[in-house]
Design an enzyme around this catalytic site. Structure first.
Site, PDB file in Angstrom:
ATOM      1  N   SER A  79       0.833  -1.204   0.000  1.00 56.78           N
ATOM      2  CA  SER A  79       0.000   0.000   0.000  1.00 56.78           C
ATOM      3  C   SER A  79       0.869   1.256   0.000  1.00 56.78           C
ATOM      4  O   SER A  79       2.063   1.212   0.316  1.00 56.78           O
ATOM      5  CB  SER A  79      -0.916   0.022   1.223  1.00 56.78           C
ATOM      6  OG  SER A  79      -0.151   0.248   2.403  1.00 56.78           O
ATOM      7  N   ASP A 132      -1.400  -1.105  -3.781  1.00 55.09           N
ATOM      8  CA  ASP A 132      -2.729  -0.960  -3.183  1.00 55.09           C
ATOM      9  C   ASP A 132      -2.952   0.473  -2.705  1.00 55.09           C
ATOM     10  O   ASP A 132      -2.070   1.076  -2.086  1.00 55.09           O
ATOM     11  CB  ASP A 132      -2.837  -1.942  -2.002  1.00 55.09           C
ATOM     12  CG  ASP A 132      -4.213  -1.987  -1.379  1.00 55.09           C
ATOM     13  OD1 ASP A 132      -5.204  -1.867  -2.114  1.00 55.09           O
ATOM     14  OD2 ASP A 132      -4.286  -2.159  -0.138  1.00 55.09           O
ATOM     15  N   ASP A 179      -6.350   5.145  -6.357  1.00 58.02           N
ATOM     16  CA  ASP A 179      -7.505   5.448  -5.507  1.00 58.02           C
ATOM     17  C   ASP A 179      -7.787   6.945  -5.559  1.00 58.02           C
ATOM     18  O   ASP A 179      -7.226   7.727  -4.808  1.00 58.02           O
ATOM     19  CB  ASP A 179      -7.210   4.999  -4.073  1.00 58.02           C
ATOM     20  CG  ASP A 179      -8.355   5.280  -3.114  1.00 58.02           C
ATOM     21  OD1 ASP A 179      -9.398   5.798  -3.565  1.00 58.02           O
ATOM     22  OD2 ASP A 179      -8.209   4.978  -1.916  1.00 58.02           O
ATOM     23  N   THR A 188      -5.613  -6.631   7.763  1.00 61.04           N
ATOM     24  CA  THR A 188      -5.695  -6.584   9.227  1.00 61.04           C
ATOM     25  C   THR A 188      -5.845  -7.969   9.839  1.00 61.04           C
ATOM     26  O   THR A 188      -5.208  -8.292  10.857  1.00 61.04           O
ATOM     27  CB  THR A 188      -6.860  -5.681   9.661  1.00 61.04           C
ATOM     28  OG1 THR A 188      -6.666  -4.369   9.122  1.00 61.04           O
ATOM     29  CG2 THR A 188      -6.962  -5.598  11.175  1.00 61.04           C
TER      30      THR A 188
END
Length: 279
Positions: free
Chosen positions: A50, A83, A105, A230
């Protein structure tokens, strides 16, 4: 085997009606554990880095090059994905580094700006054979496309895909990022409507908060790429705590990091097998 383009994995999963696991790296040891889990299951894997993770490491390139090396040595197909990149520059850097896919994004932007920025990233990536994921809606936990209560509109999703030319779409259907309890309720009917509207692989973010049976139902309804972070981080962290509790005098970090890495293998294999055997 080894390093593959994400498009290959996504197309195969979508054609088979199964789920493709996409699991996030935090550091090199998580990449090792995740790939070992995929090898144990004999199932392909998408490794994800990410923008937040790249920022933690001071830049994308060092961790990316390590992950690419691990993927190349794997005995199962492994792709590398960027990501949640809100930075166009980071997305382009990932393409140049050899990632098989990038997620731009732009969900925090006004709709028209999101379309333009996503189109630019998609054009650059497609010229270089790289698969592109985008996000539309609000997915909670990051005030982005999965914010609580917000859902992706199928008509808007269809128009967005046509305007940007993306290859996969992350949608808001009830999940939220960073959940530590697996009790999210997904709108399965909306997933089916979105799949019919866009005719592209759909991506479920925030899957850590979704129970196994609901994930299976989501895949049957039309989800293809299942992102998990997570939930797996919890296995790693609990194993490290247990090791340190049992060995309070240890100072060699490799010992407790190895315990965390090993804990990822079994759960990674279990989830990948769950997603791959939906039919």
């Amino acid at each position: 085997m080894s390093l593959v383009n994400t498009r290959e994995l996504m197309d195969a999963a979508a054609a088979a009606g199964i789920g493709q696991g996409a699991f996030n790296i935090i550091h090199l040891e998580t990449a090792e554990g995740l790939v070992a889990g995929a090898e144990a299951a004999g199932v392909p894997l998408i490794l994800q880095i990410s923008e937040n993770c790249a920022r933690f490491h001071g830049g994308l390139e060092p961790l990316a090059r390590g992950a690419l090396a691990i993927a190349r040595d794997a005995s199962v197909p492994v792709a590398l994905h960027l990501d949640h990149a809100e930075s166009e520059e980071l997305a382009l850097q990932a393409v140049d580094l050899g990632f098989g896919s990038v997620m731009y994004d732009g969900a925090h932007l006004p709709y028209a700006d999101n379309v333009e920025a996503t189109r630019r990233v998609a054009a650059y990536a497609h010229e270089r054979g790289v698969h592109v994921e985008a996000e539309l809606g609000k997915v909670g936990g990051k005030d982005g496309a999965h914010a609580p209560g917000v859902r992706t509109d199928p008509g808007e999703a269809r128009d967005f895909v046509a305007a940007t030319g993306v290859d996969a779409l992350a949608v808001a259907v009830g999940s939220s990022h960073a959940m530590t309890e697996r009790n999210a309720q997904l709108d399965l009917e909306l997933i089916t409507r979105l799949k019919d509207a866009v005719q592209l692989p759909l991506v479920l973010h925030g899957s850590s908060g979704v129970a196994d049976e609901t994930l299976v139902a989501a895949i049957r309804a039309g989800m293809t790429k299942i992102n998990v972070s997570t939930h797996l981080n919890g296995f790693f962290t609990r194993a490290v705590r247990e090791y340190l509790d049992a060995n309070p005098t240890v100072v060699d970090s490799r010992k407790y990091i190895a315990a965390g890495r090993d804990a990822l293998v079994v759960e990674t294999a279990r989830l990948l097998t769950l997603f791959a055997k939906v039919n």
